[in-house]
Design a protein around this motif. Structure first.
Motif, PDB file in Angstrom:
ATOM      1  N   ALA A  42       0.845  -1.197   0.000  1.00 22.01           N
ATOM      2  CA  ALA A  42       0.000   0.000   0.000  1.00 22.01           C
ATOM      3  C   ALA A  42       0.881   1.247   0.000  1.00 22.01           C
ATOM      4  O   ALA A  42       1.900   1.290   0.703  1.00 22.01           O
ATOM      5  N   ASP A 129      -4.420   9.059   3.833  1.00 19.89           N
ATOM      6  CA  ASP A 129      -5.867   9.153   4.068  1.00 19.89           C
ATOM      7  C   ASP A 129      -6.372  10.592   4.002  1.00 19.89           C
ATOM      8  O   ASP A 129      -7.583  10.811   3.835  1.00 19.89           O
ATOM      9  N   THR A 131      -5.442  12.786   1.705  1.00 17.24           N
ATOM     10  CA  THR A 131      -5.211  13.321   0.365  1.00 17.24           C
ATOM     11  C   THR A 131      -6.445  14.020  -0.191  1.00 17.24           C
ATOM     12  O   THR A 131      -6.365  15.138  -0.717  1.00 17.24           O
ATOM     13  N   GLY A 132      -7.614  13.385  -0.099  1.00 15.09           N
ATOM     14  CA  GLY A 132      -8.831  13.995  -0.611  1.00 15.09           C
ATOM     15  C   GLY A 132      -9.166  15.289   0.094  1.00 15.09           C
ATOM     16  O   GLY A 132      -9.574  16.279  -0.542  1.00 15.09           O
ATOM     17  N   PRO A 217     -13.129  12.013  -3.585  1.00 18.89           N
ATOM     18  CA  PRO A 217     -12.955  10.583  -3.298  1.00 18.89           C
ATOM     19  C   PRO A 217     -11.684  10.071  -3.966  1.00 18.89           C
ATOM     20  O   PRO A 217     -11.600   9.996  -5.190  1.00 18.89           O
ATOM     21  N   VAL A 218     -10.709   9.724  -3.169  1.00 24.97           N
ATOM     22  CA  VAL A 218      -9.409   9.283  -3.681  1.00 24.97           C
ATOM     23  C   VAL A 218      -9.125   7.883  -3.161  1.00 24.97           C
ATOM     24  O   VAL A 218      -9.197   7.635  -1.954  1.00 24.97           O
ATOM     25  N   GLN A 219      -8.802   6.972  -4.062  1.00 28.30           N
ATOM     26  CA  GLN A 219      -8.453   5.609  -3.693  1.00 28.30           C
ATOM     27  C   GLN A 219      -6.970   5.375  -3.998  1.00 28.30           C
ATOM     28  O   GLN A 219      -6.556   5.483  -5.148  1.00 28.30           O
ATOM     29  N   ALA A 220      -6.206   5.058  -2.969  1.00 29.87           N
ATOM     30  CA  ALA A 220      -4.758   4.894  -3.145  1.00 29.87           C
ATOM     31  C   ALA A 220      -4.390   3.558  -3.764  1.00 29.87           C
ATOM     32  O   ALA A 220      -3.374   3.446  -4.457  1.00 29.87           O
ATOM     33  N   GLY A 221      -5.192   2.524  -3.512  1.00 34.63           N
ATOM     34  CA  GLY A 221      -4.890   1.210  -4.081  1.00 34.63           C
ATOM     35  C   GLY A 221      -3.582   0.639  -3.577  1.00 34.63           C
ATOM     36  O   GLY A 221      -3.172   0.862  -2.428  1.00 34.63           O
ATOM     37  N   GLU A 222      -2.892  -0.113  -4.428  1.00 39.09           N
ATOM     38  CA  GLU A 222      -1.605  -0.710  -4.090  1.00 39.09           C
ATOM     39  C   GLU A 222      -0.585  -0.383  -5.168  1.00 39.09           C
ATOM     40  O   GLU A 222      -0.932  -0.195  -6.331  1.00 39.09           O
TER      41      GLU A 222
END
Length: 236
Positions: A42, A129, A131-132, A217-222
């Motif tokens: 992550a 977390d 970032t958004g 809405p920001v998704q960091a993913g892997e």
């Protein structure tokens, strides 16, 4: 005198061919295989690129307006917990803007109507977390052009090491399969080379965020780290 030197000359003449032959030994049989390894983790760092553009009749007025807007953005970044070391100006541009009108002879008249000043700030967000929330504050305070996000890792060494081990194991497995099929066995490793492939950044356009809609809405993913190796084994 010549009678005593002759035996030594003959001995030297015999020795030299033997030495030359030692350098012409055949290359031992070998096999060269490639291996790939991948490890994921992550992200723990987001790098934002935030741009503020202001326009005015004069370059001075445009720069002053831009300075005020960017100062508010920087103050908001610091209030959100971003340290000075994680804030860096990436560039400042001052460009004239013209209106063009066509002339009867086919040419054009250029009228200077304004100056545009763009200031770009690079921000490292160590709490991914947030970032958004930080993007939302930046857009609300004047970020109105360009922008992007790159999710990365501050120190990916452990993950790259895991990927490297998997790549070597993959190469060894391939080599054993090939050697077994050929009726031979693997010997020692003669050479290893590797190449790291880092994850590509994920761009997001800052213009897409609506300041009134709340945090983006920001998704960091892997992040996936890949290693490719080439291993040369001796065959027995």
């Amino acid at each position: 005198m010549t009678r005593y030197l002759l035996p030594f000359a003959l001995a030297a003449a015999i020795a030299f061919p033997a030495m030359a032959g030692a350098t012409d030994l055949p290359t031992p049989p070998r096999i060269i295989v490639s291996g790939e390894g991948e490890a994921t983790v992550a992200p723990d760092l987001a790098i934002l690129t935030l741009s503020v553009m202001r326009e005015a009749k004069t370059a001075r007025a445009a720069l002053d307006a831009n300075n005020d807007a960017m100062a508010a953005v920087i103050a908001a970044m610091k209030a959100a917990g971003i340290k000075d070391r994680d804030l860096q100006t990436a560039g400042i541009q001052i460009n004239p803007r013209y209106n063009y009108t066509n002339k009867p002879d086919g040419g054009q008249d250029a009228e200077l109507v304004a100056y545009q000043v763009t200031n770009t700030l690079s921000v490292r967000v160590r709490d991914v977390d947030k970032t958004g929330e930080i993007l939302d504050k930046a857009v609300s305070l004047g970020v109105n052009q360009g922008g992007g996000i790159a999710f990365t890792n501050d120190n990916p060494a452990v993950t790259v090491t895991e990927a490297r081990k998997k790549a070597v194991a993959d190469a060894e497995a391939k080599a054993k399969t090939l050697a077994q099929a050929a009726g031979v066995s693997l010997g020692r490793v003669l050479e290893i080379t590797d190449q790291n492939i880092r994850p590509a950044p994920m761009p997001i356009n800052a213009k897409a965020f609506d300041a009134a809609a709340g945090p983006a809405p920001v998704q960091a993913g892997e992040n996936s780290y890949n290693v490719q190796v080439t291993v040369t084994f001796e065959l027995k």
